[in-house]
Design an enzyme around this catalytic site. Sequence first.
Site, short mmCIF file in Angstrom:
data_model
loop_
_atom_site.label_atom_id
_atom_site.label_comp_id
_atom_site.label_asym_id
_atom_site.label_seq_id
_atom_site.Cartn_x
_atom_site.Cartn_y
_atom_site.Cartn_z
N ARG A 93 0.83 -1.17 0.42
CA ARG A 93 -0.19 -0.16 -0.14
C ARG A 93 0.72 1.08 -0.18
NH1 ARG A 93 -0.19 4.67 2.97
NH2 ARG A 93 -0.09 3.71 4.36
N ASP A 94 1.58 1.81 1.76
CA ASP A 94 2.29 2.70 0.46
C ASP A 94 3.37 2.82 0.57
OD1 ASP A 94 3.67 5.03 2.40
OD2 ASP A 94 3.27 4.47 3.93
N HIS A 149 5.35 4.51 12.86
CA HIS A 149 5.68 4.01 10.90
C HIS A 149 6.75 5.55 10.59
CE1 HIS A 149 3.13 3.77 7.42
NE2 HIS A 149 4.00 5.48 7.30
N HIS A 192 9.21 6.99 7.80
CA HIS A 192 9.71 6.72 6.91
C HIS A 192 11.02 7.43 6.54
CE1 HIS A 192 5.92 6.11 3.93
NE2 HIS A 192 5.77 7.09 5.11
N CYS A 232 4.11 9.16 0.44
CA CYS A 232 3.02 9.96 0.87
C CYS A 232 2.82 10.78 -1.12
CB CYS A 232 2.21 10.55 1.80
SG CYS A 232 0.68 10.69 1.52
N ASN A 239 9.49 4.00 3.35
CA ASN A 239 9.36 3.94 4.48
C ASN A 239 10.72 3.14 5.12
OD1 ASN A 239 6.80 3.21 2.89
ND2 ASN A 239 6.01 3.48 5.20
P1 HMG Z 1 -13.35 14.25 -2.21
O1 HMG Z 1 -12.81 14.67 -3.51
O2 HMG Z 1 -13.48 15.36 -1.36
O3 HMG Z 1 -14.92 13.63 -2.16
O4 HMG Z 1 -12.03 13.57 -2.40
P2 HMG Z 1 -16.06 13.60 -2.47
O5 HMG Z 1 -16.60 12.64 -1.43
O6 HMG Z 1 -16.20 14.52 -2.85
O7 HMG Z 1 -16.24 12.77 -3.98
C1 HMG Z 1 -15.34 13.00 -4.93
C2 HMG Z 1 -15.60 12.06 -5.48
O8 HMG Z 1 -14.74 10.45 -4.94
C3 HMG Z 1 -16.96 10.70 -6.19
O9 HMG Z 1 -17.02 10.56 -7.39
C4 HMG Z 1 -16.65 10.23 -4.92
O10 HMG Z 1 -17.64 8.90 -5.64
C5 HMG Z 1 -15.08 9.43 -5.29
P3 HMG Z 1 -17.03 11.29 -9.03
O11 HMG Z 1 -18.61 11.79 -8.43
O12 HMG Z 1 -16.51 12.51 -8.96
O13 HMG Z 1 -16.31 9.84 -9.94
N1 HMG Z 1 -14.45 9.01 -3.85
C6 HMG Z 1 -14.43 7.36 -3.90
N2 HMG Z 1 -13.96 6.79 -4.70
C7 HMG Z 1 -13.50 6.01 -4.13
N3 HMG Z 1 -13.46 5.33 -2.86
C8 HMG Z 1 -13.99 6.05 -2.09
C9 HMG Z 1 -14.36 7.53 -2.48
N4 HMG Z 1 -15.00 8.69 -1.35
C10 HMG Z 1 -15.19 9.23 -3.00
N5 HMG Z 1 -13.43 6.04 -0.30
C11 HMG Z 1 -11.38 11.20 -1.03
C12 HMG Z 1 -12.18 12.94 -0.91
C13 HMG Z 1 -10.82 11.07 1.09
C14 HMG Z 1 -11.61 10.43 -1.59
C15 HMG Z 1 -10.52 11.96 -1.69
O14 HMG Z 1 -9.25 12.62 -1.16
C16 HMG Z 1 -8.93 10.27 -1.84
O15 HMG Z 1 -9.75 9.99 -2.29
N6 HMG Z 1 -7.80 11.11 -0.82
C17 HMG Z 1 -6.62 9.69 -0.52
C18 HMG Z 1 -5.70 10.20 0.13
C19 HMG Z 1 -4.46 8.63 -0.42
O16 HMG Z 1 -4.70 7.38 -0.14
N7 HMG Z 1 -3.60 9.56 0.59
C20 HMG Z 1 -2.32 8.37 0.67
C21 HMG Z 1 -2.49 7.57 1.69
S1 HMG Z 1 -2.49 8.09 3.71
C22 HMG Z 1 -0.52 8.13 3.50
O17 HMG Z 1 -0.38 7.66 2.51
C23 HMG Z 1 0.03 8.89 4.80
C24 HMG Z 1 0.04 6.93 5.87
O18 HMG Z 1 1.00 6.54 4.91
C25 HMG Z 1 1.27 7.90 7.01
C26 HMG Z 1 1.94 8.15 7.30
O19 HMG Z 1 2.69 8.11 6.52
O20 HMG Z 1 1.52 9.24 7.59
C27 HMG Z 1 -1.03 6.51 6.13
MG MG Z 2 3.37 6.71 5.01
#
Ligand code: HMG
Ligand code: MG
Length: 317
Positions: free
Chosen positions: A17-18, A211, A213, A244, A253
């Site tokens: 995933r990450d 966690h 990086h 990310c 990571n």
């Molecule tokens: P948004 O645009 O604010 O969502 O995104 P919305 O509710 O306004 O919906 C807009 C569109 O997104 C719609 O589709 C929804 O159906 C769709 P459209 O009508 O335009 O075709 N939608 C979704 N589709 C699939 N799955 C869903 C979903 N929700 C809405 N769950 C949202 C909000 C959270 C979805 C968006 O901002 C997003 O996907 N962000 C990605 C965040 C991400 O994955 N970041 C990387 C991971 S975090 C990380 O790496 C940190 C970590 O490792 C720890 C660290 O190291 O810090 C964990």
């Molecule tokens: Mg991370």
Amino acid sequence: MLNKYPKNVKIIEVGPRDGLQNEPSLVSLIDKKNLVKNLINSGLKDIEVGSFVSPKWVPQMAESAELINAISPTKQDDLNLSALVPNIKGLESAINTNINSIAIFASSSETFSQKNINCSIDESLERFSEVFKRTSASNLPVRGYISCAFGCPYEGDIDHQRVIELTTKLLELGCYEVSIADTIGCGNPSETDSLLHGLIAAVGRETIAMHFHDTHGRALENIEIALSKGISSIDSAVAGLGGCPYAPGASGNVATEDVVNLLNDLNIKHGIDLQKLIASGNEISQALGRRNSARVLQQKEAPSQGLFPIDFDNNDA
Ligand code: HMG
Ligand code: MG
């Protein structure tokens, strides 16, 4: 300070995933499936395999449901395959698969929260509370993350009290464990020590994971501090994959191979076969056309790559 290492450590492998979420090109379902199978075969039990987020935001995770169904975990497998879920829509997709648990992800920085999940910290907590209403009915375990706990690419320093309050809230909502993330790899050992001092005083050590990086190359030192304070859940990614997409400058990571090597040095049990793990890391690195960045491997491989060309046994000079 406790200064007593745990006897056993649980490694949460986040490479699929990450790691893969940050790859510039899409990784095929076959390569992802091979990776997860190899990781399982090396003894890893807790593996974060994907994300149920918007494919427009993170296209690399679009096939998470197909991947989970291809692995097909069962409750008897002793496996905990997990995936990120940002909201109810993500949860609905996750529960249609055979996933064993999910992870929600909050941030201790307002700006990062907006950039990453398009809402404020408070709005994210409201979304997670909706998620918990559904998961508690189905007994689906939920892990939590707090991003930018050591610093934010947009806001800089983060107050430890903020991290402690947010961790407390995620545990109150129902997370079984909260992973404290150094998203951009800016943490150092003394900061790790002081943040954990406050966190452990507030919530205890059993529900905290770390966690890291490895941007500044200090992840292993930070992990050793966490271990010395009795933390026994550590996130890492095979071959040091990762980053990310919404955290500029975040590198990979800490490599799982290096964490296993550290645990071996400290005589801490982990249940992972290092050679099989290295083989999994090499295979995915080859598929991605990159070098396996685990430090332990670079040390081992250095002589055969000709960096030390002198043959001491046959040196007549
Ligand atoms: P948004 O645009 O604010 O969502 O995104 P919305 O509710 O306004 O919906 C807009 C569109 O997104 C719609 O589709 C929804 O159906 C769709 P459209 O009508 O335009 O075709 N939608 C979704 N589709 C699939 N799955 C869903 C979903 N929700 C809405 N769950 C949202 C909000 C959270 C979805 C968006 O901002 C997003 O996907 N962000 C990605 C965040 C991400 O994955 N970041 C990387 C991971 S975090 C990380 O790496 C940190 C970590 O490792 C720890 C660290 O190291 O810090 C964990
Ligand atoms: Mg991370």
